[in-house]
Design an enzyme around this catalytic site. Structure first.
Site, PDB file in Angstrom:
ATOM      1  N   ARG A   1      93.413  34.386  22.944  1.00  0.00           N
ATOM      2  CA  ARG A   1      94.669  33.659  22.741  1.00  0.00           C
ATOM      3  C   ARG A   1      94.294  32.242  22.356  1.00  0.00           C
ATOM      4  NH1 ARG A   1      99.852  33.042  25.631  1.00  0.00           N
ATOM      5  NH2 ARG A   1     100.094  35.182  24.971  1.00  0.00           N
TER       6      ARG A   1
ATOM      7  N   HIS B   1     101.308  38.130  17.448  1.00  0.00           N
ATOM      8  CA  HIS B   1     101.077  38.503  18.848  1.00  0.00           C
ATOM      9  C   HIS B   1     101.320  40.017  18.900  1.00  0.00           C
ATOM     10  CE1 HIS B   1     100.804  38.635  23.051  1.00  0.00           C
ATOM     11  NE2 HIS B   1     101.695  37.731  23.406  1.00  0.00           N
TER      12      HIS B   1
ATOM     13  N   LYS C   1      84.357  20.208  26.442  1.00  0.00           N
ATOM     14  CA  LYS C   1      83.158  19.369  26.296  1.00  0.00           C
ATOM     15  C   LYS C   1      82.725  19.291  24.838  1.00  0.00           C
ATOM     16  CE  LYS C   1      81.522  20.856  30.832  1.00  0.00           C
ATOM     17  NZ  LYS C   1      80.652  21.837  31.466  1.00  0.00           N
TER      18      LYS C   1
ATOM     19  N   ARG D   1     101.367  36.133  32.110  1.00  0.00           N
ATOM     20  CA  ARG D   1     101.688  37.558  32.050  1.00  0.00           C
ATOM     21  C   ARG D   1     100.824  38.323  31.055  1.00  0.00           C
ATOM     22  NH1 ARG D   1     107.594  37.642  31.717  1.00  0.00           N
ATOM     23  NH2 ARG D   1     107.241  35.573  32.521  1.00  0.00           N
ATOM     24  N   THR D   2     100.537  37.744  29.894  1.00  0.00           N
ATOM     25  CA  THR D   2      99.723  38.481  28.924  1.00  0.00           C
ATOM     26  C   THR D   2      98.307  38.674  29.466  1.00  0.00           C
ATOM     27  OG1 THR D   2     101.001  37.514  27.132  1.00  0.00           O
ATOM     28  CG2 THR D   2      98.922  38.535  26.534  1.00  0.00           C
TER      29      THR D   2
END
Lengths: 322, 180
Positions: free
Chosen positions: A108, A136, A86, A58-59
């Site tokens: 994020r 947040h 990697k 959703r974000t």
């Protein structure tokens, strides 16, 4: 205009005026979503990259749509399918993406401080979309925006954050933001998830939801993560739901105009029973639509101070003359 | 400019607009924030009363063009977003767009783009209280209160009592007036 920041990293270092500027700007963006052409050209030609090292639907979707409504080009980059698996470092990954000509990075990451770190190494703007258990900011802003829609004066308003406050970046950003706007914040949950030390942030700590039920104006119900139970922080999900979940019985005791918020995704039957989640006091879907306006405001405000902005003096005063 | 001068300037402007709007049906007054919107509200009061053959008065809206500017990359900070309020159906409407000062024409370009994002109006007229020349785009007004010959560096500021210390006027700094 009370905004001249290049980044949005958290609410802790924002002033009350900056938070209000962001919320007021978001107010102006709400109408865009009601038009027949749901798009404004404000960020045309700008590139926004969603750099997500943790799963999020959703974000990320909300930022993606917010960027699209501002006419920016939006790219999604997810950590699991990327070069970090990697062995590339966060800085290298971000610098490589920036080298393609990016204006705003939305990040994020599971490490607290990741967004701050990128703001130090990148030349473009950085928006924090959640860093570890730290902050947040856009989630807290949309929570506060939603509360403000129903209760315009936050001064003295009693807001309870219920659940795993200890591990929650949503809780932390909410605490900073709400307190700056004059609200009184309660942290409610078992002592393993709501340590007494939280009171040092000026928060009223309670381990008993029933004790504060009648005095609280807004309940922000945090999502409970099953891993916490596996780590032994509370005995069972059922016991948690019984002690800290909002159900029909508890809703009979709350204030008549109390609001129920949840950052999603909801564990139905745990934090909220379906009758509460879908009930008249729930503003959970308002939070989602407001999230779009808040993220448009965040992209718009930091975008104006990005690499191209802020270098040349405006050639004429804004407004007044055409 | 004295308040009396401003009053007669406004009346001339109003009379010119009325000639066209008196025969209109299904039309709207749309002001550009902030001073254009203040003027549009005054016009709504003055034109709404005489709504032609007893038909319904005009629809009304206000535009915030901050998200449609073309100098976004030259700004030091984002212009404040005041919000656009268009609650009527734009499709097929005749629209009279109102602003206080017409200068480079860039604000009007932005306003036209903004209106078109709501739908396809039948036509759009432009009414400005003051035209100060120095256009940078091929845009002209249909109704002009007064034209002032100015240099680029001159300041032309319309003052309206709803928002400017309780008096109406046009402040002109270092300018040469022609005609009038």
């Amino acid at each position: 205009m009370n905004w001249n920041r290049k980044h949005l990293l958290g609410l802790e270092d924002l002033s009350r005026e900056e938070i209000i500027e962001l919320l007021d700007t978001a107010e102006g963006f709400r109408e865009v979503s009601t038009r027949s052409v749901k798009k404004v050209p404000a960020l045309r030609g700008r590139v926004v990259v969603n750099l997500f090292f943790e799963p999020s639907t959703r974000t990320r979707t909300s930022f993606e749509l917010a960027g699209a409504r501002l006419s920016a080009d939006v790219l999604n980059f997810s950590g699991s399918s990327s070069s970090t698996s990697k062995g590339e470092t966060l800085n290298d990954t971000a610098l490589n993406i920036e080298a393609m000509g990016v204006d705003i990075v939305v990040v994020r990451h599971s490490c607290s401080g990741a967004a701050y770190q990128l703001s130090q190494v990148l030349g473009c703007s950085v928006i924090n979309a959640g860093d570890g258990a730290h902050e947040h900011p856009t989630q807290a802003l949309l929570d506060i925006f939603t509360i403000r829609q129903h209760k315009p004066d936050l001064e003295g308003l009693k807001v309870a954050i219920v659940g795993d406050v200890s591990h929650s970046r949503v809780a932390r950003s909410n605490i900073w933001g709400l307190q700056k706007l004059g609200a009184e914040v309660y942290a409610v949950g078992p002592s393993t998830l709501v340590p007494n030390g939280l009171s040092r942030l000026g928060v009223k700590v309670s381990h008993n939801l029933d004790e504060v039920l009648e005095e609280v104006d807004v309940f922000n119900m945090l999502r409970i993560q099953k891993e916490r139970q596996e780590r032994g922080l509370f005995p069972t999900i059922r016991e948690y739901a019984k002690l800290y979940g909002l159900n029909g019985e508890r809703m009979k005791r709350v204030k008549e105009d109390a609001l129920v918020l949840h950052p999603g995704p909801i564990n139905r039957g745990v934090e909220l029973t379906p009758e509460v989640a879908d009930g008249p006091r729930s503003v959970i879907l308002d939070q989602v639509s407001n999230g779009l306006a808040v993220r448009m405001a965040a992209l718009y405000l930091v975008g104006a101070c990005g690499p191209q902005g802020g270098q040349v003096e405006s050639q004429r005063a804004s407004g007044g003359e055409s | 400019m004295t308040p009396d001068d401003f009053g007669s300037l406004y009346q001339r402007w109003l009379a010119g607009i009325r000639q066209t709007t008196d025969t209109l049906e299904d039309w709207a007054l749309v002001g550009i924030k902030r001073r254009g919107a203040v003027l549009a509200r005054r016009l709504l009061d003055d034109l709404g009363d005489s709504a032609g053959s007893g038909g319904p008065g005009p629809a009304y809206g206000e535009l915030d063009i901050s998200l449609y500017r073309d100098d976004y990359h030259l700004q030091t900070g984002a212009p404040a977003v005041l919000g656009t309020e268009i609650s009527f159906e734009v499709e097929g409407k005749s629209i009279v767009l109102i602003d206080d000062v017409l200068y480079t024409g860039r604000t009007i370009r932005a306003a036209l783009d903004l209106i078109l994002d709501f739908g396809r109006p039948r036509r759009i007229w432009l009414a400005v209280l003051v035209d100060r020349g120095n256009r940078e785009l091929p845009i002209e007004a249909n109704f002009t209160g007064e034209f002032f010959e100015t240099e680029r560096n001159d300041r032309v500021q319309v003052r309206l009592k709803e928002m400017d210390d309780d008096y109406d006027g046009v402040d002109l700094t270092s300018f040469v007036e022609t005609g009038a």
